[in-house]
Design a protein around this motif. Structure first.
Motif, PDB file in Angstrom:
ATOM      1  N   LEU A 279       0.795  -1.222   0.000  1.00  0.00           N
ATOM      2  CA  LEU A 279       0.000   0.000   0.000  1.00  0.00           C
ATOM      3  C   LEU A 279       0.828   1.274   0.000  1.00  0.00           C
ATOM      4  CD1 LEU A 279      -3.044  -0.789   2.342  1.00  0.00           C
ATOM      5  CD2 LEU A 279      -2.773  -1.157  -0.108  1.00  0.00           C
ATOM      6  N   CYS A 280       2.108   1.185   0.357  1.00  0.00           N
ATOM      7  CA  CYS A 280       2.916   2.410   0.414  1.00  0.00           C
ATOM      8  C   CYS A 280       3.104   3.040  -0.968  1.00  0.00           C
ATOM      9  CB  CYS A 280       4.282   2.124   1.049  1.00  0.00           C
ATOM     10  SG  CYS A 280       5.181   3.622   1.507  1.00  0.00           S
ATOM     11  N   PHE A 281       2.926   2.271  -2.031  1.00  0.00           N
ATOM     12  CA  PHE A 281       2.992   2.848  -3.378  1.00  0.00           C
ATOM     13  C   PHE A 281       1.972   3.969  -3.549  1.00  0.00           C
ATOM     14  CE2 PHE A 281       4.672  -1.486  -4.520  1.00  0.00           C
ATOM     15  CZ  PHE A 281       5.942  -1.059  -4.896  1.00  0.00           C
ATOM     16  N   PHE A 282       0.851   3.895  -2.822  1.00  0.00           N
ATOM     17  CA  PHE A 282      -0.163   4.938  -2.928  1.00  0.00           C
ATOM     18  C   PHE A 282       0.339   6.296  -2.424  1.00  0.00           C
ATOM     19  CE2 PHE A 282      -3.385   1.387  -2.918  1.00  0.00           C
ATOM     20  CZ  PHE A 282      -3.861   1.643  -4.201  1.00  0.00           C
ATOM     21  N   GLU A 283       1.412   6.300  -1.641  1.00  0.00           N
ATOM     22  CA  GLU A 283       1.982   7.571  -1.192  1.00  0.00           C
ATOM     23  C   GLU A 283       2.508   8.383  -2.373  1.00  0.00           C
ATOM     24  OE1 GLU A 283       2.555   7.971   2.942  1.00  0.00           O
ATOM     25  OE2 GLU A 283       0.690   7.475   1.915  1.00  0.00           O
ATOM     26  N   GLY A 284       2.761   7.713  -3.494  1.00  0.00           N
ATOM     27  CA  GLY A 284       3.214   8.394  -4.708  1.00  0.00           C
ATOM     28  C   GLY A 284       2.099   8.594  -5.714  1.00  0.00           C
ATOM     29  N   THR A 285       0.859   8.597  -5.246  1.00  0.00           N
ATOM     30  CA  THR A 285      -0.309   8.804  -6.103  1.00  0.00           C
ATOM     31  C   THR A 285      -1.280   9.772  -5.429  1.00  0.00           C
ATOM     32  OG1 THR A 285      -1.740   7.082  -5.165  1.00  0.00           O
ATOM     33  CG2 THR A 285      -0.078   6.366  -6.786  1.00  0.00           C
ATOM     34  N   ASN A 286      -2.433   9.987  -6.091  1.00  0.00           N
ATOM     35  CA  ASN A 286      -3.462  10.834  -5.466  1.00  0.00           C
ATOM     36  C   ASN A 286      -4.463  10.010  -4.667  1.00  0.00           C
ATOM     37  OD1 ASN A 286      -5.065   9.624  -7.387  1.00  0.00           O
ATOM     38  ND2 ASN A 286      -5.516  11.497  -8.553  1.00  0.00           N
ATOM     39  N   PHE A 367      -0.335   9.624 -10.751  1.00  0.00           N
ATOM     40  CA  PHE A 367       1.021   9.470 -10.202  1.00  0.00           C
ATOM     41  C   PHE A 367       1.651  10.823  -9.926  1.00  0.00           C
ATOM     42  CE2 PHE A 367       0.522   5.562 -12.800  1.00  0.00           C
ATOM     43  CZ  PHE A 367       0.807   4.599 -11.836  1.00  0.00           C
ATOM     44  N   ASN A 368       2.529  10.873  -8.914  1.00  0.00           N
ATOM     45  CA  ASN A 368       3.386  12.040  -8.716  1.00  0.00           C
ATOM     46  C   ASN A 368       4.845  11.576  -8.691  1.00  0.00           C
ATOM     47  OD1 ASN A 368       4.122  11.310  -5.924  1.00  0.00           O
ATOM     48  ND2 ASN A 368       2.030  11.929  -5.391  1.00  0.00           N
ATOM     49  N   ASN A 369       5.771  12.502  -8.572  1.00  0.00           N
ATOM     50  CA  ASN A 369       7.193  12.171  -8.673  1.00  0.00           C
ATOM     51  C   ASN A 369       7.676  11.221  -7.576  1.00  0.00           C
ATOM     52  OD1 ASN A 369       7.450  13.796 -10.924  1.00  0.00           O
ATOM     53  ND2 ASN A 369       8.067  15.599  -9.750  1.00  0.00           N
ATOM     54  N   PHE A 370       6.965  11.188  -6.459  1.00  0.00           N
ATOM     55  CA  PHE A 370       7.376  10.354  -5.346  1.00  0.00           C
ATOM     56  C   PHE A 370       7.209   8.867  -5.666  1.00  0.00           C
ATOM     57  CE2 PHE A 370       6.784   9.061  -0.702  1.00  0.00           C
ATOM     58  CZ  PHE A 370       8.133   9.173  -0.416  1.00  0.00           C
ATOM     59  N   PHE A 371       6.327   8.555  -6.612  1.00  0.00           N
ATOM     60  CA  PHE A 371       6.087   7.148  -6.948  1.00  0.00           C
ATOM     61  C   PHE A 371       7.364   6.483  -7.444  1.00  0.00           C
ATOM     62  CE2 PHE A 371       4.786   3.555  -9.535  1.00  0.00           C
ATOM     63  CZ  PHE A 371       3.819   2.952  -8.747  1.00  0.00           C
ATOM     64  N   THR A 372       8.125   7.162  -8.287  1.00  0.00           N
ATOM     65  CA  THR A 372       9.368   6.586  -8.805  1.00  0.00           C
ATOM     66  C   THR A 372      10.386   6.388  -7.697  1.00  0.00           C
ATOM     67  OG1 THR A 372       9.063   7.450 -11.035  1.00  0.00           O
ATOM     68  CG2 THR A 372      11.327   7.013 -10.360  1.00  0.00           C
ATOM     69  N   LYS A 373      10.432   7.295  -6.739  1.00  0.00           N
ATOM     70  CA  LYS A 373      11.351   7.122  -5.608  1.00  0.00           C
ATOM     71  C   LYS A 373      10.968   5.888  -4.791  1.00  0.00           C
ATOM     72  CE  LYS A 373      12.813  11.909  -4.966  1.00  0.00           C
ATOM     73  NZ  LYS A 373      12.913  13.057  -4.019  1.00  0.00           N
TER      74      LYS A 373
END
Length: 415
Positions: A279-286, A367-373
């Motif tokens: 679920l932490c992948f959602f931190e890089g999304t809306n 997606f936002n830029n944090f997703f790739t990180k």
């Protein structure tokens, strides 16, 4: 509240096993010493697991006459039957010459938001200086280490690459290697130590939420991971830190272990910890992963998910709470899924983020830029956008995971 935290953990560390456990002292390399490591021949109940901090007879002689610093948070405790004492309080009572406490993300007492700057201060209970290792000062400075002869690192990890305590471990080891200060590591179980999974981090996407070329779920304890940092020469200029690991007794990677103390404000229970790598992948999304609710990392949802495309039946409204002063989509109704009663995971479940992407109206803002990180690669976002299934994406991880696991075997202390 204490009774709830320690429900079913009264016998967590039964000392009767100590007297019958075999003890060995194994020199792993010129700069790594493993103390009190027990080779397991069979599955031993979790009640018998003895963490490094509990083995005072193994490490107190190493602290005698030393000026000591401690990297610690609320999980840094010595367990007793049905209770615990904080490591720092115990060491003070034992007349160890503690000079300061270094606090990682979420702070010494573990109440700061994720990403919130942790400030220097004074521990009101002991009067010890607290030095923040989160914010601008992620690596101890030479001045901060000037009055230190030895550093203790005792932090509970959860086995995910983007959980920043292994990044703090890297910087502590690097600073201590440069200052020629030994590091004493008190090992603790990895609640997600029963598997490895995820894409391998690519060097160009290195950040504090991913510093090393490992998968999202690394399958190692803190002590094992420290050995890998040294062995793979990941510290600056390939220097090596003089580390001693106080290894656990009676621990196996296959053991299911529920943490008796929550490791951070938004991982309140075993279910959230098990779901965290997925679920932490959602931190890089809306999409919200439940921050601002009482089911952090057990639900996900967004105001933008179309319930006609995917049958999201669960609703929640994030509101400020401990660990989420300004949660994503605050005071807005989010449509999504409640996973709090889902099956125990032994792999990353990509279907959550894939289905959420399919159901979002404006895919350009998903997606936002944090997703790739978080992913450690741009490939995962592109694979999801191109419509690949979870199975198709996971096939692209196979060779990288095999190479990583072969490397990992060199550093394991437990079967």
């Amino acid at each position: 509240m204490l009774l709830n935290i320690f429900k079913n953990t009264v016998l967590l560390f039964v000392l009767v096993f100590i007297s019958c456990a075999s003890k060995t002292k194994e020199k792993i390399s010129d700069s790594t010493e493993i103390i009190e490591h027990v080779q397991l021949t069979e599955q031993i109940p979790n009640e018998a697991i003895l963490v490094g901090a509990n083995q005072t007879e193994a490490y107190l002689p190493l602290l005698k006459g030393k000026r000591v610093g401690v990297v610690a948070n609320q999980t840094s405790v010595i367990f007793k039957e049905g209770d615990y004492t904080h490591l720092v309080d115990s060491l003070v009572s034992l007349k160890v010459d503690l000079k300061k406490v270094f606090a990682p993300e979420h702070g010494f007492r573990g109440t700061a938001d994720a990403g919130e700057v942790v400030k220097d201060g004074i521990d009101t209970k002991t009067g010890l200086p607290i030095v923040s290792l989160y914010g601008k000062n992620k690596k101890p400075t030479a001045a901060q280490l000037q009055d230190i002869d030895l550093i203790i690192f005792d932090i509970q990890d959860v086995g995910a690459r983007f959980y920043t305590y292994i990044s703090s471990l890297h910087y502590v080891m690097e600073a201590c290697a440069e200052a020629k200060i030994p590091v004493l590591i008190f090992d603790r179980p990895n609640p997600n130590g029963h598997y490895i999974d995820g894409p391998i981090l690519e060097k160009e996407h290195t950040s504090f939420v991913g510093m090393h070329p490992i998968p999202v779920v690394h399958g190692m304890t803190i002590g094992e991971y420290a050995k890998m940092i040294n062995g793979e020469k990941w510290l600056k200029n390939g220097i090596r830190c003089d580390i001693t690991v106080i290894a656990m007794k009676n621990y196996s990677h296959d053991a299911k272990y529920d943490l008796p103390i929550k490791p951070s404000p938004n991982l309140p229970n075993a279910k959230s910890i098990n779901l965290y790598p997925s679920l932490c992948f959602f931190e890089g999304t809306n999409v919200s992963a439940g921050r601002g609710t009482d089911k952090q990392f057990q639900v996900f949802g967004s105001p933008f998910l179309n319930t006609e495309i995917f049958p999201f039946t669960y609703q929640f409204m994030p509101e400020p709470n401990e660990g989420a002063k300004h949660p994503k989509h605050q005071d807005r109704i989010c449509h999504g899924m409640d996973l709090s009663n889902s099956a125990y995971l032994s792999e990353i479940n990509l279907s959550y983020v894939i289905n959420a992407y399919k159901a979002t109206g404006d895919k350009k803002s998903f997606f936002n830029n944090f997703f790739t990180k978080l992913a450690g690669t741009q490939k995962l976002q592109k694979q999801i956008e191109s419509g690949l299934s979870a199975e198709e994406i996971k096939k692209t991880w196979v060779s990288g995971l095999a190479e990583y696991d072969a490397m990992r075997q060199t550093y394991l202390l437990y079967k």
